[in-house]
Design an enzyme around this catalytic site. Structure first.
Site: not given
Ligand code: 13P
Length: 280
Positions: A83-84, A105, A135, A182, A209, A232
């Protein structure tokens, strides 16, 4: 069973009559069985994503080995996604370790630089059959220590999305359409019209996201308008910590720690099952 990249896993999902894939952040290794339990319960393929912080904490190879092993023994087609990540060296480490999907990212950079770096990542990933997410636009909130304040949020312009996809050939594009990373302080205002226009302009799988706290109705509509990967993360963390607080508080120090964690993992399974069902 070897790991699937995102494009191949999406095919499996569609064969099983899912319209999109949930991509769920693993926060610690203890949570892993809960993810596979949810996939088994729903007969769904599984996409697990790892922040660079978690990858550093657990080790890239350990994650690949553990997830490959569970995927094979449970017979669940699985994609392991970084991720990111803005660090090309870390992306190379993930690819070398056996991750089957990565996200570059560059959303904080000017678009030309974001495009150039995304192309470099695609060059690194293609020979290994690894899918690449990028992104465009700035999504608000806090993710793995990176904070984007309200005034810094920038929605993804439709024409920039078209250009970005044409010039990079990226496999999936994360866009900023009103969700935040978040916990929400109010209701999410998702720009469904912008999403539909970006879908029309790009013809590429789009990524939502900040899936935590988005209403079921908004989630279904976003999937109908072109979202094919829904991230999520926070929701599983919140449930896990809340249950652990209760069980650790009530337990005795010589109880097996396993007994404290089982209810927390059950809560995580419930979150995944609930989200996965939305994508049918
Ligand atoms: P949330 O933590 O808000 O569910 O987002 C997760 C996310 O987008 C990870 O890249």
């Amino acid at each position: 069973m070897s790991l699937y990249n995102f494009i191949d896993l999406l095919q499996v999902a569609k064969q099983r009559e899912f319209k999109a894939l949930g991509s769920f952040n693993l926060h610690c290794l203890e949570m892993l069985p809960a993810f596979f339990k949810a996939a088994e319960k729903t007969n769904s393929p599984l996409m697990i994503q790892i922040s660079t912080g978690t990858a550093k904490y657990l080790g890239y190879r350990l994650l690949v080995d553990a997830i490959c092993s569970l995927s094979a023994s449970k017979n669940v087609p699985t994609c392991l996604h970084l991720d990111h990540c803005s660090d090309l060296a870390a992306i190379q480490t993930a690819i070398d370790a056996g991750f089957s999907s990565v996200m570059y990212d560059g959303s904080h950079l000017p678009i030309d630089e974001n495009i150039a770096n995304t192309r470099r990542v695609i060059d690194m990933a293609r020979p290994r059959n690894v899918s690449v997410e990028a992104e465009l636009g700035a999504i608000g909130g806090s993710e793995d220590g990176k904070v984007v304040a309200l005034e810094e949020i920038a929605f993804t312009p439709v024409e920039d999305a078209r250009r970005f996809v044409n010039e990079t050939g990226v496999d999936m594009l994360a866009i900023s359409i009103g969700t935040v990373h978040g916990l929400y302080t109010g209701k999410a205002h998702i720009q469904h019209q912008r999403l539909a226009e970006i879908t029309q302009a790009t013809g590429t799988p789009l990524v939502l996201h900040g899936g935590t706290g988005v209403s079921d109705e908004d989630m279904r509509l976003a999937v109908r308008n072109g979202i094919e990967k829904v991230n999520v993360g926070t929701e599983m963390n919140v449930q896990w910590v809340a249950r652990c607080k209760q069980t650790f508080e009530k337990g005795k120090v010589n109880d097996s720690v396993r007994n404290f964690l089982v209810p927390a993992n059950d809560a995580v399974t419930d979150v995944l099952v609930e989200k996965i069902q939305l994508f049918r």
